[in-house]
Motif scaffolding. Structure first.
Motif, PDB file in Angstrom:
ATOM      1  N   GLU A   1      -5.181   9.869   0.419  1.00  0.00           N
ATOM      2  CA  GLU A   1      -4.130  10.591  -0.313  1.00  0.00           C
ATOM      3  C   GLU A   1      -3.496  11.684   0.528  1.00  0.00           C
ATOM      4  O   GLU A   1      -2.602  12.387   0.068  1.00  0.00           O
ATOM      5  CB  GLU A   1      -4.701  11.215  -1.594  1.00  0.00           C
ATOM      6  CG  GLU A   1      -4.862  10.215  -2.718  1.00  0.00           C
ATOM      7  CD  GLU A   1      -5.391  10.872  -3.991  1.00  0.00           C
ATOM      8  OE1 GLU A   1      -5.904  12.003  -3.912  1.00  0.00           O
ATOM      9  OE2 GLU A   1      -5.293  10.233  -5.048  1.00  0.00           O
ATOM     10  N   GLY A   2      -3.980  11.881   1.757  1.00  0.00           N
ATOM     11  CA  GLY A   2      -3.404  12.891   2.632  1.00  0.00           C
ATOM     12  C   GLY A   2      -4.017  14.265   2.443  1.00  0.00           C
ATOM     13  O   GLY A   2      -3.525  15.253   2.988  1.00  0.00           O
TER      14      GLY A   2
ATOM     15  N   PRO B   1      -2.386   0.163 -14.279  1.00  0.00           N
ATOM     16  CA  PRO B   1      -1.865   1.040 -13.221  1.00  0.00           C
ATOM     17  C   PRO B   1      -2.755   0.967 -11.979  1.00  0.00           C
ATOM     18  O   PRO B   1      -3.983   0.968 -12.084  1.00  0.00           O
ATOM     19  CB  PRO B   1      -1.928   2.435 -13.845  1.00  0.00           C
ATOM     20  CG  PRO B   1      -2.336   2.257 -15.261  1.00  0.00           C
ATOM     21  CD  PRO B   1      -2.990   0.929 -15.382  1.00  0.00           C
ATOM     22  N   LEU B   2      -2.090   0.901 -10.828  1.00  0.00           N
ATOM     23  CA  LEU B   2      -2.808   0.880  -9.563  1.00  0.00           C
ATOM     24  C   LEU B   2      -2.645   2.226  -8.873  1.00  0.00           C
ATOM     25  O   LEU B   2      -1.550   2.786  -8.843  1.00  0.00           O
ATOM     26  CB  LEU B   2      -2.260  -0.229  -8.665  1.00  0.00           C
ATOM     27  CG  LEU B   2      -2.405  -1.648  -9.234  1.00  0.00           C
ATOM     28  CD1 LEU B   2      -1.576  -2.640  -8.425  1.00  0.00           C
ATOM     29  CD2 LEU B   2      -3.872  -2.065  -9.264  1.00  0.00           C
ATOM     30  N   VAL B   3      -3.738   2.739  -8.349  1.00  0.00           N
ATOM     31  CA  VAL B   3      -3.683   4.018  -7.624  1.00  0.00           C
ATOM     32  C   VAL B   3      -4.445   3.872  -6.313  1.00  0.00           C
ATOM     33  O   VAL B   3      -5.249   2.954  -6.132  1.00  0.00           O
ATOM     34  CB  VAL B   3      -4.299   5.184  -8.444  1.00  0.00           C
ATOM     35  CG1 VAL B   3      -3.478   5.465  -9.693  1.00  0.00           C
ATOM     36  CG2 VAL B   3      -5.750   4.881  -8.792  1.00  0.00           C
TER      37      VAL B   3
ATOM     38  N   LEU C   1       0.828  -1.200   0.000  1.00  0.00           N
ATOM     39  CA  LEU C   1       0.000   0.000   0.000  1.00  0.00           C
ATOM     40  C   LEU C   1       0.868   1.259   0.000  1.00  0.00           C
ATOM     41  O   LEU C   1       0.583   2.238  -0.700  1.00  0.00           O
ATOM     42  CB  LEU C   1      -0.926  -0.024   1.223  1.00  0.00           C
ATOM     43  CG  LEU C   1      -1.983   1.084   1.296  1.00  0.00           C
ATOM     44  CD1 LEU C   1      -2.822   1.136   0.022  1.00  0.00           C
ATOM     45  CD2 LEU C   1      -2.881   0.869   2.510  1.00  0.00           C
ATOM     46  N   ASP C   2       1.955   1.212   0.759  1.00  0.00           N
ATOM     47  CA  ASP C   2       2.861   2.356   0.806  1.00  0.00           C
ATOM     48  C   ASP C   2       3.502   2.606  -0.563  1.00  0.00           C
ATOM     49  O   ASP C   2       3.660   3.755  -0.988  1.00  0.00           O
ATOM     50  CB  ASP C   2       3.938   2.115   1.874  1.00  0.00           C
ATOM     51  CG  ASP C   2       4.684   3.394   2.239  1.00  0.00           C
ATOM     52  OD1 ASP C   2       4.016   4.435   2.399  1.00  0.00           O
ATOM     53  OD2 ASP C   2       5.913   3.356   2.353  1.00  0.00           O
ATOM     54  N   LEU C   3       3.852   1.532  -1.270  1.00  0.00           N
ATOM     55  CA  LEU C   3       4.422   1.687  -2.614  1.00  0.00           C
ATOM     56  C   LEU C   3       3.416   2.342  -3.559  1.00  0.00           C
ATOM     57  O   LEU C   3       3.780   3.214  -4.354  1.00  0.00           O
ATOM     58  CB  LEU C   3       4.863   0.321  -3.168  1.00  0.00           C
ATOM     59  CG  LEU C   3       6.149  -0.270  -2.582  1.00  0.00           C
ATOM     60  CD1 LEU C   3       6.342  -1.714  -3.036  1.00  0.00           C
ATOM     61  CD2 LEU C   3       7.359   0.572  -3.006  1.00  0.00           C
ATOM     62  N   VAL C   4       2.153   1.940  -3.462  1.00  0.00           N
ATOM     63  CA  VAL C   4       1.139   2.544  -4.336  1.00  0.00           C
ATOM     64  C   VAL C   4       0.932   4.015  -3.963  1.00  0.00           C
ATOM     65  O   VAL C   4       0.776   4.876  -4.839  1.00  0.00           O
ATOM     66  CB  VAL C   4      -0.196   1.772  -4.251  1.00  0.00           C
ATOM     67  CG1 VAL C   4      -1.257   2.426  -5.142  1.00  0.00           C
ATOM     68  CG2 VAL C   4      -0.001   0.315  -4.657  1.00  0.00           C
ATOM     69  N   ARG C   5       0.965   4.322  -2.646  1.00  0.00           N
ATOM     70  CA  ARG C   5       0.813   5.725  -2.212  1.00  0.00           C
ATOM     71  C   ARG C   5       1.928   6.588  -2.790  1.00  0.00           C
ATOM     72  O   ARG C   5       1.702   7.712  -3.229  1.00  0.00           O
ATOM     73  CB  ARG C   5       0.911   5.837  -0.683  1.00  0.00           C
ATOM     74  CG  ARG C   5      -0.334   5.527   0.071  1.00  0.00           C
ATOM     75  CD  ARG C   5      -0.017   5.502   1.570  1.00  0.00           C
ATOM     76  NE  ARG C   5      -0.148   6.804   2.202  1.00  0.00           N
ATOM     77  CZ  ARG C   5       0.518   7.164   3.294  1.00  0.00           C
ATOM     78  NH1 ARG C   5       1.406   6.347   3.845  1.00  0.00           N
ATOM     79  NH2 ARG C   5       0.324   8.336   3.839  1.00  0.00           N
TER      80      ARG C   5
ATOM     81  N   GLU D   1      -7.878   0.001  -9.691  1.00  0.00           N
ATOM     82  CA  GLU D   1      -7.194  -0.055 -10.981  1.00  0.00           C
ATOM     83  C   GLU D   1      -7.604   1.173 -11.785  1.00  0.00           C
ATOM     84  O   GLU D   1      -8.775   1.537 -11.793  1.00  0.00           O
ATOM     85  CB  GLU D   1      -7.590  -1.336 -11.718  1.00  0.00           C
ATOM     86  CG  GLU D   1      -7.124  -2.593 -10.969  1.00  0.00           C
ATOM     87  CD  GLU D   1      -7.505  -3.884 -11.711  1.00  0.00           C
ATOM     88  OE1 GLU D   1      -8.471  -3.842 -12.500  1.00  0.00           O
ATOM     89  OE2 GLU D   1      -6.836  -4.907 -11.478  1.00  0.00           O
ATOM     90  N   SER D   2      -6.650   1.824 -12.448  1.00  0.00           N
ATOM     91  CA  SER D   2      -7.038   2.929 -13.325  1.00  0.00           C
ATOM     92  C   SER D   2      -6.797   2.503 -14.771  1.00  0.00           C
ATOM     93  O   SER D   2      -6.280   1.404 -15.027  1.00  0.00           O
ATOM     94  CB  SER D   2      -6.283   4.206 -12.959  1.00  0.00           C
ATOM     95  OG  SER D   2      -4.935   4.098 -13.322  1.00  0.00           O
TER      96      SER D   2
END
Lengths: 404, 404
Positions: free
Chosen positions: A101-102, A73-75, A19-23, A59-60
């Motif tokens: 997303e903060g 792509p994963l977002v 999850l951190d990698l995707v963030r 998934e986008s």
């Protein structure tokens, strides 16, 4: 009172890594994740499936690819999880809701209850948090937790306010446990300046960020970011700079702070004492932080409106703060200083035009240092508190302990 | 003038990695090295053979093993390579020879030439280094390089002294290039306090070491070690604390430093001015750092011998230094403070009995902080300069640039 179980909070380490990698890299593919994490293709497949089911990522649309099957792509699914950040300044209570997303989705600023009973304040915070979640229509089980930024000294590991000079009735208050009790959310407690530096750092661009953050609120404090790391101090209490002498010739004020110290130079209580002494305004009840804060706002308004006495008073404050910043820059050899906190938007107009040159005069080994106002704004410590919660669950690293 | 080529300095990265592993874990086997480094068995075999041929490591006797062929422990050959550390304090010039284990094999302390021409001082340093190597009977090609610790501000990357207030004739001196020219050795320049902190850190045990080092010599400076990392500052000039106000009520001295500042509290020039003012001694020539240093020694001797006026003067210095240490500990939240530098052995007897309690009174968020004298001693900055050279060649990491 809301209660809820939250599957997200029970996620395993590998899931947090993914999850951190995707963030941090929106648009990564499963193959990218496999390469970056070192996890097996099967594990990545399972984890991404679970994260998609939990609505934490999505998934986008793939970019057009000349040949072969395009990678998907994963977002981050920004509505998949939230955190709440609370900043307790003795005068102002700030609460923000952050998405995955903060981003700040909702924010509130209230006057901090001047109750002598901390339990009353805890109840108010719980009410404000509850109201914010209701307004945003967010279920508690989508909220990772609640981060509180509070004035030190703190025992971050035990979740205790120890003996904050700015909150005289809050001695050894179990704030973390009390707020966990009151909200049902996992709760993390950290120092106001540490939370503020965390948010300010996130707002910076890529590359190496090194700066000192000067927090201006009912109290004054500093935090230090070295090469993208917020320095915490070995007891998590870094940043007590109120006693740093910035004007040896300063007047003695009728208060407990050190004569000529940085706190005496710029906190609302000291500024209001100075303003009353020169007849600008009557002295408010100094035990009422809200009244003091309001009087300080009135002083800043007078200066903005052109009152010469008020302007000179704030100019003197700017000179003194600049001496303090000079000490910090000479000691730490940082290229940048950021000023922020709940008092900053009021002092900024008087400070920003003069402080950079005044600081430059103090420097021993550098010609210049960049002096800037916070890019995050007055909510900076509350936003940081929310980000510390996100980090705790989504990027398992050494940080403040969580209760619940 | 000695010149020599040195195969060691041309070693590749993998060789440096292996040598560093042997330095940090004496007795490792080739199998251990293979596992730790990730290098192939063949590469480890080649590198260890080369390191043994170059006399940088050697095989020691294997411990008894119950079965199978015992693995052969590898250890550093401490006579395989050396570095020279030079510390230029305006009054005292310290030169040490370190072996590959980091032990001081020979050391010298000289009076720093008070020549207005830096070239004269450079020549003296080269002579002292040459004399030391001759006395130790060490060929230049066994010397990895020369590290110089000097007062700031410095341009470490360019190898320049910029405008050190303590060395008024040394403006923009190309010290690194000049000493490379004069000695034929590779030369590295770094700040005195950074070098001192490096040596002090090496002398610490395992575990996480976090402390502030207060350097006391002809000038005063600080350095910061956070979790076993010496913080350098973004221009390598961390630690300028002379202007930090520690006594708002201090007398105005006839000198250029800030009234009430930390430098005015404890550097020899300020102490001697104070002593002359109360009639303890005649004022020496303040442009002669050696004379000032000698007068300061005389002051410390008077206090040790029981002179009440001299003792009160040093007690006041201790109180002022304690205020400064309090500022540093409150800001940085470190558990330990170390005092050292060429003046420390003289001030220590007056300071150590009182400074810990005086610092404790200043603390906001901590009850106590450990206050200690340097474990390395007066040579600490010279030793650190030698260690920085070792690190440069043996553990390639970001550090000061080397000339030659």
């Amino acid at each position: 009172m809301r209660r809820g179980s939250n599957q997200l909070r029970l996620a395993d380490y590998n899931q947090a890594v993914v999850l951190d990698l995707v963030r941090r890299s929106p648009g990564v593919s499963r193959a990218d994740l496999q390469r970056e994490s070192g996890l097996s293709s099967q594990t990545i497949s399972n984890i991404t499936r679970r994260l998609i089911d939990d609505r934490l990522i999505r998934e986008s649309a793939p970019a057009g690819s000349a040949r072969g099957r395009p990678s998907i792509p994963l977002v981050i699914d920004r509505d998949g999880a939230y955190s709440v950040g609370v900043h307790i300044d003795p005068a102002r209570l700030t609460v923000v809701l952050l998405d995955l997303e903060g981003r700040v989705r909702l924010g509130r600023q209230e006057r901090t209850p001047q109750a002598t009973d901390p339990a009353r304040t805890t109840a108010v915070i719980a009410e404000v948090v509850d109201g914010l979640l209701t307004e945003a229509d967010i279920a508690t089980d989508r909220v990772l937790g609640l981060g509180i930024a509070a004035p030190g000294p703190l025992d971050v590991d035990a979740g205790l306010l120890l003996d904050p000079p700015q909150l005289p009735d809050w001695r050894n208050v179990r704030l973390r446990a009390d707020l966990h009790e009151a909200t049902g959310l996992p709760v993390l407690l950290d120092k106001d300046v540490t939370a503020a530096a965390t948010a300010e750092l996130r707002s910076c661009g890529a590359g190496s960020n090194t700066f000192v953050f000067l927090y201006l609120g009912s109290g004054v404090g500093a935090s230090i970011v070295l090469d993208n790391q917020v320095v915490r101090g070995t007891t998590n209490n870094l940043g007590e700079v109120g006693d740093l002498v910035v004007d040896p010739d300063a007047e003695q004020l009728e208060w407990s702070g050190r004569r000529g110290g940085l706190a005496a130079a710029c906190v609302p209580e000291a500024l209001v004492l100075q303003a009353a002494r020169v007849g600008l305004m009557p002295l408010p009840n100094l035990n009422d932080y809200v009244a003091v804060d309001d009087a300080c706002s009135a002083l800043c308004d007078l200066a903005s409106a052109g009152d010469a006495v008020a302007s000179r008073l704030l100019e003197r404050a700017a000179r003194r703060v600049a001496v303090g910043l000079g000490v910090l820059v000479n000691l730490l050899d940082v290229p940048r200083v950021v000023l922020g906190g709940p008092l900053w938007s009021r002092l900024g107009p008087a400070f920003l035009p003069v402080v950079p040159d005044l600081v430059a005069r103090e420097l021993v080994a550098r010609e210049r240092v960049l002096v800037q106002g916070s890019a995050v704004g007055d909510q900076v410590a509350a936003v940081g508190a929310g980000e510390l919660v996100m980090d705790h669950f989504l990027a398992p690293r050494a940080s403040a302990l969580m209760m619940g």
